[in-house]
Each structure stands twice: as C-alpha cells, then as structure tokens.
Design an enzyme around this catalytic site. Sequence first.
Site, PDB file in Angstrom:
ATOM      1  N   ASN A 392       0.819  -1.202   0.000  1.00 58.72           N
ATOM      2  CA  ASN A 392       0.000   0.000   0.000  1.00 58.72           C
ATOM      3  C   ASN A 392       0.860   1.262   0.000  1.00 58.72           C
ATOM      4  O   ASN A 392       0.933   1.963  -1.004  1.00 58.72           O
ATOM      5  CB  ASN A 392      -0.944  -0.019   1.208  1.00 58.72           C
ATOM      6  CG  ASN A 392      -1.999   1.064   1.129  1.00 58.72           C
ATOM      7  OD1 ASN A 392      -1.907   1.972   0.325  1.00 58.72           O
ATOM      8  ND2 ASN A 392      -3.000   0.969   1.980  1.00 58.72           N
ATOM      9  N   ASP A 393       1.552   1.500   1.111  1.00 60.50           N
ATOM     10  CA  ASP A 393       2.291   2.763   1.239  1.00 60.50           C
ATOM     11  C   ASP A 393       3.379   2.926   0.182  1.00 60.50           C
ATOM     12  O   ASP A 393       3.655   4.039  -0.249  1.00 60.50           O
ATOM     13  CB  ASP A 393       2.897   2.862   2.633  1.00 60.50           C
ATOM     14  CG  ASP A 393       1.814   2.849   3.704  1.00 60.50           C
ATOM     15  OD1 ASP A 393       0.722   3.364   3.419  1.00 60.50           O
ATOM     16  OD2 ASP A 393       2.060   2.326   4.800  1.00 60.50           O
ATOM     17  N   VAL A 394       3.976   1.792  -0.262  1.00 62.77           N
ATOM     18  CA  VAL A 394       5.093   1.898  -1.215  1.00 62.77           C
ATOM     19  C   VAL A 394       4.624   2.241  -2.620  1.00 62.77           C
ATOM     20  O   VAL A 394       5.438   2.463  -3.505  1.00 62.77           O
ATOM     21  CB  VAL A 394       5.940   0.605  -1.255  1.00 62.77           C
ATOM     22  CG1 VAL A 394       6.563   0.333   0.104  1.00 62.77           C
ATOM     23  CG2 VAL A 394       5.122  -0.578  -1.711  1.00 62.77           C
ATOM     24  N   VAL A 395       3.297   2.260  -2.852  1.00 63.68           N
ATOM     25  CA  VAL A 395       2.781   2.677  -4.162  1.00 63.68           C
ATOM     26  C   VAL A 395       1.845   3.881  -4.020  1.00 63.68           C
ATOM     27  O   VAL A 395       1.072   4.170  -4.914  1.00 63.68           O
ATOM     28  CB  VAL A 395       2.025   1.531  -4.884  1.00 63.68           C
ATOM     29  CG1 VAL A 395       2.986   0.422  -5.253  1.00 63.68           C
ATOM     30  CG2 VAL A 395       0.897   0.985  -4.024  1.00 63.68           C
ATOM     31  N   ALA A 433       0.881   2.516   7.472  1.00 63.52           N
ATOM     32  CA  ALA A 433       1.136   3.848   8.002  1.00 63.52           C
ATOM     33  C   ALA A 433      -0.169   4.567   8.342  1.00 63.52           C
ATOM     34  O   ALA A 433      -0.166   5.670   8.855  1.00 63.52           O
ATOM     35  CB  ALA A 433       1.936   4.661   6.996  1.00 63.52           C
TER      36      ALA A 433
END
Lengths: 466, 103
Positions: A392-395, A433
Amino acid sequence: MEVKYILDIIYLIASVTFVLGLKMLSHPDTARKGNLYAAFGMALAIIGTILLYNHADGYTTREPIKIILILAAIGIGTIAGWLTARRVQMTKMPELVSLFNGMGGACAAIIGLMEYEHNLGKTGALATIIAGLIIGSVSFSGSIIAFLKLNETMKKPIRIPSYNILNTVVMITLILCGIFIVYTQPEHLLLVVLLFVFALIYGVLFVIPIGGADMPVVISLLNSFTGLAAAFGGFLYQNQVMLTGGILVGSAGTILTLAMCKAMNRPLSNVIFGAFGSGAAAGAGAEVNGSIKDISISDTAILMNYAKKVVIVPGYGLAVAQAQHVIHELELLLEERGVEVVYAIHPVAGRMPGHMNVLLAESNVSYDKLIEMEEINPQFATTDVVLVVGANDVVNPAAKTDPSSPIFGMPILDVENAKNIIVNKRSMNAGYAGIDNLLFYQPKTSMLFGDAKGVLSKLVNELKQM
Amino acid sequence: MLNEIINFLGENIQMIYIIILSVFVGVEVIGKVPAVLHTPLMSGANAIHGVVIVGAIIVMLNTPAENILALALGFVAVVFGTLNVVGGFAVTDRMLEMFKKKK
C-alpha cells in the site's frame, strides 16, 4: 610458549572471520559461506575461552561444577536457539532477530551486574561496566517490546502524554545516575540494581510509542546498541574478540540503520521522536476524488493473459496471507504463455529491507526476477499490467504529490505509469502507516478485493482454463 | 580529572586503536551491500554481537564455585548469549539457503 598467546591467536582468527564474514555477507554468491565462517570463528572463540582463559591475577578456577554449568547453559541455549531458528516461519523473521538481539543485550547487562563489585576503586573499569549495563538493559527491554509489537501481541502504538519530555528526563536521569555511581562507587549493589531496573524502563519507554512500520529501524538500532554493549565488555576484559565483534556490529548496524531510514526518506530522529501517522497528519491528506472500481477474477485473468509485460508488486500482506507460493505459480503460468513477468521490490517492502526477497526466495522465485526500485521505475511506462498484492504505502502517490502526507518524500514505485493497475487488498482499510491511498481512486486502477491467497488461487485456475 | 582521563586513555591505547579501526572496517564492509541482503546482514551482525557470550563465560570462570547466586546469574547469561549466537547464525543460514540459484 605461554597458553595466553594461544588464546590471543584464537581471538585473532575469530576477529578475522568476523570481518571476512560480514564482507562476504554483502554479496549474494558468498553470503552463506560468510555466515558459516563467522560462526566457525565464534565457536573457536567460545571453546578457546572455556579451555584457555586465565585472569591475570589468578581468579580463574575450573572446578568441575562450573565447567558442567557452562556446558549445560551452552547446551540449553544451542538446542533452544537452533529449534526456534529452524522452525519459525519466514514471515516471523524480524521479531525473531529482535528476540535474539534482546538475549545478547541481557547477557551484557548481567555481566555488568556481576562485575561491578570486583572492580570497585577502578574508575575507568566501573565507567565501562556501567555503560555496558545501561546499554545492554535498554537493548534487552527495547527488543522485547519490539518483539511483542511485531508479534502483534501489542498492537497500537501507545501514546504517553508529553512523551518526548518524559523520555528525555528519564534518559538524562539515567546518565546522571550512571555518572553518580561511577563517582561515589557505593559498595552496596542496591543502587546498581536500581540503575539496571531504570534502564529497563527506559528501553520500554524508548520503543513503546514507535509504530510497527518503523520497527525494523528500531531493531537495527538496538542491534548496534547490543554490539556496543558487547564492546564495553571487551574493553573491560581487554578481550580483543569481544571488542572487534562488538564494534564491528555497532558501526555496521549504525550504517544499516541509516540506510533503512534513507529508504523511507525519514531522518532517524523523526523515527524515534516523531510518532507516525498521528491523528493530525492522517486527517490532513488531500481530498479524495473519484471512485473505486472493482474488477472480477475472470477479467483480471483475461487482462493478464493478453498482456506483454506484467509487474508484480508484492507487499507484506502477500506474506501474511502465505501467498508467496501461489504468486510464483501465477508467474510460471504467465511465462509459459509468453508474458514477461518480474517483481518490483521496494527497499522497505516486507517488514525489513530485503525481507521480501527472502520471502519470495523461499517459494523458489528466481533471484534475477526481483528488480529493485531504481531499475524498475522507468519500466512501468511499458508495462501492461501491474498487480499490487498486499502493498500500500510503497505505491502511494501521496509520497510525491502531497506535502502534508506523513510519507511525503519517501521514494515509491511509480506504478501509476503502467497501462492497467490491479490492486489486491483484503478491504479498504488504510495501509500500515494509516493513510489513504489516492492510487486506488485513479481511473486506471481496478480493485480486486479478497484474501491474497484465495484470490490468486482462483486467478491461477481461471488462467489454466484459458 | 583531566589527569585521570589521560591516564585511562594511555593505559588502554591499544584497545582504543582497535575500536577506531574497527569502526572504519565496519562502515567500509557494510557500505556496498545491496538492499536485497539487508535482512540477512542484520541477522548475521546480530549473531556476531553474540560474542558477548565470551564475557559471560569469563565471568563464570572467575566466580568462586561457592557463590551460588553469582553462578546462577552467570548461567542465565551464558544461556542468553548462546541463544543469541546459535539462533542468530542458524536463522541467517536458513535465509541465505533460499538465495541459492535454483534452476
């Protein structure tokens, strides 16, 4: 010839194996050998110490009962350590490293407690002991909290009012107490034990407010703490192997910690003092426009079947669902049909840098299919389908576009450049996050809801029938 | 005070050399590690600081056999140290085993 010299030479060999081991651990081809070299050196140092060590002033004795106790302790530790390490699931790896790290810290702290009385009157030695005691204890209790957090026994970051002030006060008190003890040298152990307890409390306070996403950084930091504590022990005993081993890990661990922070684009101070995703930041994100679009499994299968190039973006959710093996099956199936498939690995994918590589390697995904972020990012423009599984957060494009987002500035995978983006998620809950992801609302993005393992298995079946 | 510090440094100058050089070696050796290997590396480094077990063994060897409390504490320290060493190396090996080229 003196016996002492033989032990010195053994320690020299062990120190060299540590340096060599670390060096070899930094290349995929030699890493495994490097680890074994270091282990061999360690075994040599341990056996050498048991057989040959003698205190300069002749305190050392080798009554059978003591030797039996030492061997028994080593036996228990070996069996327990070996079994845990062999049986643990690879997804649970980070907490295991944390636990073992805590053990090392506790070991250093106990040495400090025991050596205090023997060194009264020697200011330098006492300062070393107290420093090792404090750092070892902090590392121990901090690692245990990190372990519990990763284990999800302790779920939410715990917020303590005026936490930063409290933490700083405790830390300063701890240091002052340490200095006080070194100066006054109380004969009674009570004060030292109090210091020990206080250091344990500080370790808990240090880690408890930090969110799970930042735990790898904390473990890496505590790892270098334990190295430092071991080095203090080495200084105390004028023991070269403890000193080199400890300092090597201390400095290497610090570099590794900073590398992890860099990958997340957050200064270390931010990780430690600024708690992540706290109320204000989460609400401040840009307004969400557009709507979520669902996609069925058969449509996904068709899309992938006729694609030229598919990039899979795996996240920790993939590992939690134990879907590493299914995704490998999907990869092989698509390759059979002439689709080019690679994996895009974000530096902090998983729970530790490189964790995702370990998890995928476990299910036989070939090493050269794992492409690192810098290399894959330009390739997204020519990619037909991106499949995001459990990441999720990395994209999250907010990292590039929204200065108010807590992850603003973190380098991300540019999946939005691809022609189609399919996101597999269990539900619409925010990522680790705790922030919303604008990617999901883009017209090119389709959501494939469901448990990763179930959805991917169905996808594989669907593809087989085509 | 200043005198004491200078004496302390002077008496331990060899150790201090080791510390400073080891710091640089640690930084140099780790500097070029690809991100893929960060986790095994952290785990391997974790095992290496288990060398603190040598200290625990020394404490036990220097403790008189009559001092049961101290022996018990030392025993616990050796168990902890061994867990750190054996567990650390074993788990690192298990991770790296998977990186073997599979054809």
